[in-house]
Design a protein around this motif. Sequence first.
Motif, short mmCIF file in Angstrom:
data_model
loop_
_atom_site.label_atom_id
_atom_site.label_comp_id
_atom_site.label_asym_id
_atom_site.label_seq_id
_atom_site.Cartn_x
_atom_site.Cartn_y
_atom_site.Cartn_z
N GLY A 1 0.79 -1.23 0.00
CA GLY A 1 0.00 0.00 0.00
C GLY A 1 0.83 1.28 0.00
O GLY A 1 0.32 2.34 0.27
N ALA A 2 2.11 1.19 -0.28
CA ALA A 2 2.94 2.40 -0.33
C ALA A 2 3.72 2.39 -1.63
O ALA A 2 4.54 1.51 -1.85
CB ALA A 2 3.89 2.43 0.86
N PRO A 3 3.46 3.31 -2.54
CA PRO A 3 4.19 3.33 -3.80
C PRO A 3 5.69 3.47 -3.56
O PRO A 3 6.10 4.22 -2.67
CB PRO A 3 3.65 4.57 -4.52
CG PRO A 3 2.47 5.02 -3.74
CD PRO A 3 2.56 4.43 -2.38
N ILE A 4 6.46 2.76 -4.34
CA ILE A 4 7.91 2.77 -4.14
C ILE A 4 8.49 4.07 -4.67
O ILE A 4 8.12 4.52 -5.75
CB ILE A 4 8.54 1.53 -4.81
CG1 ILE A 4 10.06 1.53 -4.62
CG2 ILE A 4 8.19 1.46 -6.29
CD1 ILE A 4 10.68 0.20 -4.97
N PRO A 5 9.40 4.69 -3.90
CA PRO A 5 10.02 5.93 -4.39
C PRO A 5 10.80 5.68 -5.68
O PRO A 5 11.45 4.63 -5.82
CB PRO A 5 10.96 6.33 -3.27
CG PRO A 5 10.53 5.56 -2.08
CD PRO A 5 9.85 4.32 -2.58
N ALA A 6 10.75 6.62 -6.63
CA ALA A 6 11.38 6.45 -7.94
C ALA A 6 12.87 6.15 -7.81
O ALA A 6 13.42 5.33 -8.56
CB ALA A 6 11.14 7.69 -8.78
N SER A 7 13.54 6.80 -6.84
CA SER A 7 14.99 6.62 -6.73
C SER A 7 15.32 5.19 -6.29
O SER A 7 16.26 4.59 -6.79
CB SER A 7 15.55 7.63 -5.72
OG SER A 7 14.87 7.50 -4.50
N VAL A 8 14.52 4.65 -5.39
CA VAL A 8 14.75 3.28 -4.93
C VAL A 8 14.51 2.31 -6.09
O VAL A 8 15.25 1.37 -6.31
CB VAL A 8 13.81 2.96 -3.75
CG1 VAL A 8 14.03 1.52 -3.29
CG2 VAL A 8 14.05 3.93 -2.61
N MET A 9 13.45 2.60 -6.85
CA MET A 9 13.11 1.74 -7.99
C MET A 9 14.24 1.73 -9.01
O MET A 9 14.61 0.69 -9.53
CB MET A 9 11.83 2.30 -8.63
CG MET A 9 11.23 1.39 -9.67
SD MET A 9 10.54 -0.09 -8.90
CE MET A 9 10.46 -1.18 -10.30
N LYS A 10 14.81 2.92 -9.26
CA LYS A 10 15.92 3.01 -10.22
C LYS A 10 17.08 2.14 -9.77
O LYS A 10 17.69 1.42 -10.56
CB LYS A 10 16.40 4.47 -10.32
CG LYS A 10 15.71 5.24 -11.43
CD LYS A 10 16.30 6.63 -11.53
CE LYS A 10 15.38 7.54 -12.32
NZ LYS A 10 15.65 8.95 -12.06
N MET A 11 17.34 2.19 -8.47
CA MET A 11 18.46 1.42 -7.94
C MET A 11 18.21 -0.07 -8.11
O MET A 11 19.08 -0.81 -8.57
CB MET A 11 18.65 1.78 -6.47
CG MET A 11 19.96 1.35 -5.90
SD MET A 11 20.02 1.77 -4.15
CE MET A 11 18.87 0.59 -3.50
N TYR A 12 17.01 -0.54 -7.73
CA TYR A 12 16.68 -1.95 -7.88
C TYR A 12 16.84 -2.39 -9.33
O TYR A 12 17.43 -3.42 -9.65
CB TYR A 12 15.22 -2.20 -7.47
CG TYR A 12 14.97 -2.21 -5.98
CD1 TYR A 12 16.02 -2.19 -5.07
CD2 TYR A 12 13.67 -2.26 -5.49
CE1 TYR A 12 15.77 -2.19 -3.70
CE2 TYR A 12 13.41 -2.26 -4.13
CZ TYR A 12 14.46 -2.23 -3.24
OH TYR A 12 14.21 -2.22 -1.91
N MET A 13 16.29 -1.56 -10.25
CA MET A 13 16.29 -1.96 -11.66
C MET A 13 17.71 -1.99 -12.20
O MET A 13 18.06 -2.85 -13.03
CB MET A 13 15.42 -1.01 -12.49
CG MET A 13 13.93 -1.16 -12.24
SD MET A 13 13.33 -2.86 -12.14
CE MET A 13 13.61 -3.43 -13.80
N PHE A 14 18.56 -1.10 -11.74
CA PHE A 14 19.96 -1.09 -12.16
C PHE A 14 20.61 -2.43 -11.84
O PHE A 14 21.21 -3.07 -12.69
CB PHE A 14 20.68 0.07 -11.45
CG PHE A 14 22.16 0.13 -11.74
CD1 PHE A 14 22.61 0.63 -12.97
CD2 PHE A 14 23.09 -0.27 -10.80
CE1 PHE A 14 23.95 0.71 -13.24
CE2 PHE A 14 24.45 -0.20 -11.06
CZ PHE A 14 24.87 0.29 -12.28
N PHE A 15 20.43 -2.88 -10.59
CA PHE A 15 21.04 -4.14 -10.17
C PHE A 15 20.43 -5.33 -10.92
O PHE A 15 21.13 -6.27 -11.30
CB PHE A 15 20.89 -4.34 -8.65
CG PHE A 15 21.82 -3.45 -7.88
CD1 PHE A 15 23.20 -3.52 -8.09
CD2 PHE A 15 21.34 -2.54 -6.96
CE1 PHE A 15 24.07 -2.70 -7.38
CE2 PHE A 15 22.20 -1.72 -6.25
CZ PHE A 15 23.56 -1.79 -6.47
N ILE A 16 19.14 -5.26 -11.13
CA ILE A 16 18.48 -6.38 -11.81
C ILE A 16 18.98 -6.51 -13.25
O ILE A 16 19.32 -7.60 -13.72
CB ILE A 16 16.94 -6.21 -11.76
CG1 ILE A 16 16.45 -6.51 -10.33
CG2 ILE A 16 16.25 -7.15 -12.76
CD1 ILE A 16 15.06 -6.01 -10.05
#
Lengths: 255, 223, 495
Positions: free
Chosen positions: A29-44
């Motif tokens: 129920g809490a949208p993920i912050p864009a910066s955190v998402m960018k970091m996750y996607m970078f590693f993935i």
Amino acid sequence: MKIPGLIKSVVIIWAAWYGIVYLFTDLLGAPIPASVMKMYMFFIIIGVFMAFTADEETAEEIFGPFRRLLFDRSHRVLRSIVFIVIPPLVFMVTYEITRPTLDAPVELRAVHPAPPSSFMAFGKSFNMLTLENPYRSLERGKPDKFREAVNEGRTVYYTNCFFCHGDKLEGKGHFVKGFNNPAPANFREVGAIGQLQESFLFWRIAVGGPGLPNEGAPWASPMPVWKDFLTEDQIWKVILFLYDYTGHRPRTFGK
Amino acid sequence: MRTKLLIAVSLTFVPVFAFANGTVTGKIKTSANHSSVSVVVTKDTAVCGESVISEKLIVNESGGLKNAVVMIEGVGVAKPGAVSINQEKCRFNPHVLVVAPGTEVAVNNMDETTHNFHTYAFENEPVNFSQPASLKTKKVTGENFEEPEVVEVKCDIHEWMNAWIVVSETSAVAVTGADGSFTINDIPPGSHKIRVWHEFLGEVVKEIIVKDGITTFDLTLGE
Amino acid sequence: MIILALLFITFGLFQPEFSYANEPVGKEIYDRLCLGCHGMTGKGDGPAASVLRPKPRNFRLARYKYTQTQYGKLPLDSDIYKAIAEGLHGTAMPGWSDTLNHGEIESLVDYIKSFSKKFAKAKAKGREPAPIPIGTPPLFSVKVIEKGRKLYNVYCKKCHGGTGRGSGSSAVSLTHDLGDRIWPRNLTEGWLYRGGNRSEDIFRTVATGISGTPMPSHVSFNPEDKSALTLKDAWNVTAFVDSIITREEPKTSEVLVVKFTNGVVPKDPTDPKWNIISPGYFPLAGQIIEGERWFKTTLKSVYARAFYNEKRIAILLEWDDPTDSPLEKTPENFPQNEPDAIAIQFPVKIPEGMEKPYFLGGSASRPVTVWKWSSESEAKILTGKGILRSEKTDGIISVNHVYHEGRHKALFSRSLGGDTQNGITFVRDRYIPVAFNGWDGNNGEKNEQRAVSVWYWLLLEEPTGGASVYYIPALAGFVMIFFELLIIIKTRNIG
């Protein structure tokens, strides 16, 4: 049937992206912050890339289609289309990135700036190192009296604070549209009052927005100087109420 | 001797065994200033005129108070009948209306403008409907006047327009005329509580001994 | 997975949730969450009641505003449920569906009903609340809207006004049943419709009215009333309201961009030239910070647009206000008759660093310049050293003002350069703090009792807006074409 490596890798990356968004937005129920998402996607993406290029056969599966498209004569028509589409696309993306934006400048502001070692209020000096909520000891000693103090704190809250901090203490009171920069504190959030000592809250409430040090942007905060409106007693009681309602515990000196 | 006995019996058993043959009559007066106050009309002057006389306090030269409600408690059971109230030249007519519980009230709009009819009721279900000139008559059901209550009625569109509907369980009730006089018939002789209510001067409750024949009751409000 | 979970915790994304360990009991929830406003005994007299408008509901009267039942009738359980779950928009009542589960809200509905005997009484009489029929919604065609407009002019205009902004002639004298003043809704601002802004919600309110308020029912459910409105008529009115409503609240503009013009800046607030700029939206809130605090504002927001040329700047402020105060004729019950006013605030000088003057009227060490228009006196420039301490200067600000059907338009214009009297000098391409204050005189607002905003930004846009922004993207595109050519040449050679 064997799925080509290129499609497989794209599917994996897409599934990871979708899964994370779903997990945060729908399950937590809490949208993920864009910066955190960018970091996750970078590693993935790095991870997938490394996994697929580990041996030559799978690497070929990834790079092969690109190479054939660019250099194989049998793909000439498709290549022509790609070559026509790419330059305008590059133009547009670059324009989006470089065009002058009229967004507000970013301002940094310390949400919980360091308090002074002592401060003046109610005609006396308070020493932050030794300051304690005089009603806190009632919690164990005299639960009835403690409950009474909490209820008085509720009255203080609902006649002074809830316009901004909200009926649910989540920082979304009915004046929040007008007073949203800086946004009112969300008392329910982990990392808000649970990380703070009661003495800090007392100081923060008593001196209000204008009493903040410069790193807290005292010119911007609509928080009133509460020592002008409330008594010392009322401030301690409303602090009790904030902790009682949210279920958080104040940080204490020993820890 | 017989008369005395009758009084004693009726005092004890009012109102069950008594003959209801007493009449209470009198005048309600006030010491309040009786000069009439006019209210500025803020809209629809073509229909309503430039100003209206306030109906909050209507007093004649000799101090007679109009539109006071006089009620003798616990006497007779009021029965619903057909009554109506008009919205006329941006006034309610009558200004004070007494109804029995369960009375259906017909509301008539005689004006070439839109009014609304809004009861400020609490014991009863309130009602509020718009009434343009085309809706000449609308009936408000007895369900809206079921419980004893003094209900203010307003047309919110024309803020000076108000009226009072008094839902009364007893039938021994009257509204004073222009000179402050009233007459209530069919009261069993004996001791009763008499209640006088006025929208601006408030309410007074007194004891009254009703005789066979005519009993006079005068009261001055707002002293 | 564990690492991911740890990551979530460190990012502080877990919200604490309330949980009721045992069977949820309405009273227990009420005593914890509701009594701050609605009071211990449901009378609507909690501590917050004195500083709220609208006041919290008094459950003892069992009178609910947004119901699917006829005017004055008891609500359905689902009406109370909806108010708790979704909240009442634009009021202090939030939606609780994120805090309470279905069963908890249901038990709360039961507990709230227990405050009044009327529910039990109605049940005993066999008069359980019943929803009104809603008929068949028509397609909102131009024809249907036109029919609705005609009905609107007869039934609605006297309160809601010609433009729907609540400026009808009867708007200034309305009270609800308990005697407090009440305003007709500004029908253009759909996000403030208390009971929701879906077509069904609008229809329901048109048909049944709002119990306890001057909003009457318009549909008669008694077949004997031949000439009263029908369900179909109410849908037509709904179609008209649908044609003037904006449902979503505009996004708060953080920056008021001032557009460059080669010609003269507009002198008239109604100049069509303004239409080429879309207005910025700046929400306001009650001044609850200093002096006589003011909790009951009627002004909710200001819309702003601005032009500048080589010499002057012109800022057009627009705001909705149902009354053009002071009124010519005041109704007996609400004699307040203060002037309406609006003000724009800047720092006296553009700040060099982060530090700005105090947003609420400046301070002695960091004063502000205030341009103030009032309906009763000349527009003036003030120097503010605190909201309670501002002084008039000899600076000159020119203001053109018009009021039409619930909307004020005030056009402020001044030379770009400032001095000690005029205050701030405007400089192109610099972010300049700006704030807005407003007074609704008919609401008794004066002095520090007003609606205020925090600091926003004002930016004089670069006049060129020209070709330079396209150079780099074009270059990038050409570089791409160059590589493509290389590849084509290379494959030729192979071939």
